[in-house]
Structure formats: C-alpha cells, structure tokens
Design a protein around this motif. Structure first.
Motif: not given
Length: 194
Positions: A97-103, A106-114
């Motif tokens: 779970i910690p790795h999944y939530l972190e990933a 990270d994906q949410f932030r990358a999409n937000q920046l794009k």
C-alpha cells in the motif's frame, strides 16, 4: 544533479523535545507544526528526530500535520478512503500500500503539471484569449479617458494606450478611435462565431 550525500546535507533537521517543542537546527529557532506544513508545501526536505533518543519520528509528525489539517476543516481524505486504509492494516497487502499510494500521488502530480502546462500553452496560442487581452486594454484605456487617475491602477502593458494624455480637444478623437476598435473587434468575434 545532486548526489544522495548532498541531498542529505540539504535536509533540515528538526528536533522534538519532551515538552513537545520543535527546534529547527538550521535556523536555530523553535517552530510549530504550521511551519513544518509550510516547509512541506514549499518542498523543503526535513527530518524530525526525537531530541532525547535520536529516533526518526518524521512519519509521526507528518501524520500529526495531516490530522490537524483534517480537523481544521480542510478535509481532503474521504471517510470511505479512511475506512479502507484502516482495513488494510494487518492485511497481507499492507506492505504494498505505501508504494502504491506514493506512486499514485506522483502520477497525480505529474498529470497536474502536464495539465497546467497545456492550459498555459493553449491560452498563449488562443486567438480568443488574445482578443480578451485587447478588450481589457481597451476598457482600461476607456476608463482612463473618462475617470481621472484610472490609468494609475492598470497593468503597465495593458494601460499603455491610456498613458498618453490627450490635448484639450483630444477626448473626442480618443472616443472615435475606441469606437472603431470596438467595431473591428465585433467583426472579429462575428467571424469566430461562424
């Protein structure tokens, strides 16, 4: 590119004392959880150590910050998510779970920046956005013509047409120029609407 040893030297060490006070060793000052929340939002890396034992308690402090944010009405974590998260403790999948939530974050932030970048680029190339900027400049110029001192409050680039003070009889000419600009803009809008 920073090495791992350089990153660790950039990490601010915060000491937490038994009296619950937090001490920033970099600034040599006592701080609050609000300061730590602000540092987190600014992307400043820090570690919180128990002053007596030297134990890293960063996780506990970050959790405490989330609890305070949630309690102050800034609720971001839905009740169903919290229930599911609690249900994962002790589960065989708990380690993933910690790795999944972190990933996921990270994906949410990358999409937000794009998305933000795409939005900014679309505004720059959008003729309607340019037209809106021209309209703002025109209205600021009109306000400067009719309201004394109005040009002082506008943006420099948008208010440039208003900076030139007309001669005594110049206001009539300015109005005619504004009317012709408005007519041209209306024609452009009509073409775009078709």
């Amino acid at each position: 590119m920073t090495t791992q040893s350089e990153q660790k030297s950039e990490t601010v060490i915060i000491k937490k004392y038994a009296n619950r006070r937090l001490y920033n060793t970099q600034s040599s000052s006592y701080i609050t959880l609000d300061h730590l929340a602000k540092m987190t939002r600014e992307g400043i890396e820090f570690r919180v150590l128990d002053a007596k034992t030297g134990t890293d308690i960063t996780h506990q402090i970050l959790t405490q910050i989330i609890m305070e944010e949630e309690a102050s009405g800034e609720q971001m974590l839905p009740v169903n998510f919290l229930r599911q998260l609690i249900g994962m403790y002790g589960n065989s999948m708990q380690g993933l779970i910690p790795h999944y939530l972190e990933a996921s974050m990270d994906q949410f932030r990358a999409n937000q920046l794009k998305l933000r970048k795409a939005f900014e680029e679309s505004i720059e190339s959008n003729p309607l956005a340019k037209l809106a900027q021209q309209n703002i400049a025109m209205f600021q110029a009109a306000a400067a013509a009719f309201i004394p001192g109005a040009e002082a409050g506008g943006e420099t680039a948008a208010a440039e047409p208003a900076k030139e003070k007309p001669a005594e009889g110049g206001t009539r000419e300015e109005l005619d120029a504004l009317r012709s600009q408005m007519a041209e803009m209306q024609k452009m809008l009509d073409k775009l609407a078709k």
